[in-house]
Design a protein around this motif. Structure first.
Motif, short mmCIF file in Angstrom:
data_model
loop_
_atom_site.label_atom_id
_atom_site.label_comp_id
_atom_site.label_asym_id
_atom_site.label_seq_id
_atom_site.Cartn_x
_atom_site.Cartn_y
_atom_site.Cartn_z
N ALA A 179 0.83 -1.20 0.00
CA ALA A 179 0.00 0.00 0.00
C ALA A 179 0.86 1.25 0.00
O ALA A 179 1.85 1.35 0.72
N THR A 180 0.49 2.23 -0.81
CA THR A 180 1.12 3.54 -0.81
C THR A 180 0.38 4.44 0.19
O THR A 180 -0.59 4.02 0.83
N THR A 238 -1.56 6.75 -0.42
CA THR A 238 -2.92 7.01 -0.88
C THR A 238 -3.77 5.74 -0.92
O THR A 238 -4.93 5.78 -1.33
N ARG A 249 -3.20 3.10 -2.80
CA ARG A 249 -3.03 2.37 -4.03
C ARG A 249 -1.90 1.35 -3.88
O ARG A 249 -0.96 1.56 -3.13
N GLY A 250 -1.98 0.24 -4.62
CA GLY A 250 -0.91 -0.75 -4.58
C GLY A 250 0.34 -0.25 -5.27
O GLY A 250 0.27 0.31 -6.39
N TYR A 293 3.62 4.82 -9.95
CA TYR A 293 3.18 5.52 -8.73
C TYR A 293 4.43 6.02 -8.01
O TYR A 293 5.25 5.22 -7.56
N TYR A 337 -1.37 14.84 -4.18
CA TYR A 337 -1.66 13.46 -4.53
C TYR A 337 -2.63 13.42 -5.71
O TYR A 337 -3.56 14.22 -5.82
N GLY A 338 -2.39 12.46 -6.60
CA GLY A 338 -3.26 12.28 -7.75
C GLY A 338 -2.84 13.07 -8.97
O GLY A 338 -3.39 12.88 -10.07
N ALA A 349 1.37 9.36 -5.85
CA ALA A 349 0.53 8.47 -5.03
C ALA A 349 1.14 8.13 -3.68
O ALA A 349 0.51 7.47 -2.86
N ASP A 350 2.37 8.56 -3.42
CA ASP A 350 3.04 8.15 -2.19
C ASP A 350 3.92 9.29 -1.67
O ASP A 350 4.11 10.31 -2.35
#
Length: 388
Positions: free
Chosen positions: A309-310, A312, A314-315, A320, A330-331, A351-352
């Motif tokens: 997991a990050t 945010t 997300r994997g 990312y 983020y995003g 994302a991280d």
């Protein structure tokens, strides 16, 4: 008649005088004998450990003297006769027990003295170069002493050991989204030489001193498809950023444009496996034609198990990236390349984040699939094109 009586009286007197003389002689002789016998007795000192006593005796035999003095002793005690300050003396050294262990063997050693080394030799115990003894070999033995002998040996052995393969996952645009392709892994083999430490015949420690790879492992690889249908590339007229600083913005929300558009992000090989909704138009040098901001700075690389997991949620995967969310929210959609063009990381999403944010010297941390790729990338100057 009277004359005869006088003669008898004279004879009796002579007899009496003769007996008195004999008694006197006998008395003198007896006195001399007593003096002679008394003069033959001797004073002997007896040393029994810390206890010392004396005795008057006619004997010169040490055991007899001890018996006369009422001193008890055992058969294995050491009894010696010596002269101390001109006088005879008996020394009694009492035997005592010493316990010696060597491996699984225990010995009850009875002695009247000596050193640790002498005791081990008498027991037939040879001390090796690496062996350990609980006491110094020169130490004197004492009652109820405990001596532990630990046997230590070293041996070299060589074995063939398997090398485990790793399971890796890669994302590729050569397969349609949702498709996977798995190539099986295979263990490798290496020859390892160990130095084993044996304590009392048991393995206590093993250290690898030399390794030779005989066969490299083949890592298992899972390819995950990301390919989607290409959409038409939209280009708009835009003005090139007027500032050459590390961060610049267009004066309006309209996109910027540089000349020489010859390709898109779908035409170049990138590290990132993320795919934008539509291919990104690139100029002849591989830079985006349309973007809202350009940020330059230093980039590092990191990795983690695929799917971790990050920040945010997300994997983790290539594409990312970790940023300072105060600088790049983020995003945010990005396109990243090194300033010298040696690495085209490609399309990415913020994302991280990580500890590098606190240091402030790194602008972005790029995700790679392996530690080897991270080490190869190291720290490089990058151009970060903000597409939003």
């Amino acid at each position: 008649m009277l004359k005869k009586m006088r003669s008898v009286a004279a004879a009796v007197g002579r007899v009496l005088r003769s007996r008195s003389a004999v008694a006197a002689v006998l008395a003198v002789a007896g006195t001399a004998t007593v003096v002679t016998v008394s003069a033959s007795a001797q004073t002997v000192a007896i040393y029994d450990g810390e206890e010392v006593r004396t005795i008057r005796t006619f004997s010169s035999d040490p055991e007899t003297i001890l018996h006369q003095a009422g001193v008890k002793f055992a058969d294995d005690d050491l009894i010696a006769m010596r002269t101390d300050a001109g006088y005879p003396a008996v020394t009694l050294t009492r035997a005592f027990d010493v316990t010696v262990t060597a491996g699984n063997e225990t010995y009850a050693y009875r002695t009247t003295g000596g050193t640790v080394d002498q005791a081990l030799q008498e027991l037939g115990l040879q001390i090796g170069e690496h062996d350990l003894v609980s006491a110094e070999l020169s130490d004197r033995l004492s009652p109820d002493m405990y001596i532990d002998v630990i046997s230590v040996d070293y041996e070299m052995i060589t074995q063939e050991v398997p090398i485990s393969y790793q399971a890796t996952t890669e994302y590729t645009a050569s397969l349609a989204a949702g498709q996977t392709k798995v190539s099986e892994g295979e263990e490798g083999i290496k020859r390892v030489t160990y130095r084993n430490k044996m304590v009392n015949g048991q393995l206590a420690e093993s250290t690898a001193v030399e390794e030779t790879v005989i066969k490299e492992p083949v890592h298992q690889k899972t390819l995950v498809g990301t390919k989607t249908e290409k959409q038409a590339v939209k280009t708009t007229t835009a003005k090139k950023p007027s500032s050459s600083s590390s961060s610049s913005k267009s004066s309006s929300s309209s996109s910027n444009k540089s000349s020489g558009t010859t390709q898109t992000s779908a035409d170049v090989k990138t590290v990132s496996t993320l795919q934008p909704d539509a291919p990104i138009a690139l100029d002849s040098k591989g830079r985006p034609v349309n973007y809202s901001k350009l940020i330059t700075g230093k980039a590092t690389a990191y990795t983690a198990p695929i799917g971790s997991a990050t920040s945010t949620g997300r994997g983790a995967r290539t594409g990312y990236v970790a940023v300072n969310p105060k600088q790049i929210p983020y995003g945010t959609r990005l396109f990243i390349r090194t300033t010298d063009g040696s690495y085209i990381y490609g399309y990415a999403v913020a994302a991280d984040t990580g500890d590098f944010v606190k240091k402030g010297r790194i602008t972005v941390d790029l995700f790679f699939n392996s530690e080897g790729e991270c080490r190869t990338f190291g720290v490089r100057n990058v151009e970060i094109y903000v597409l939003d």
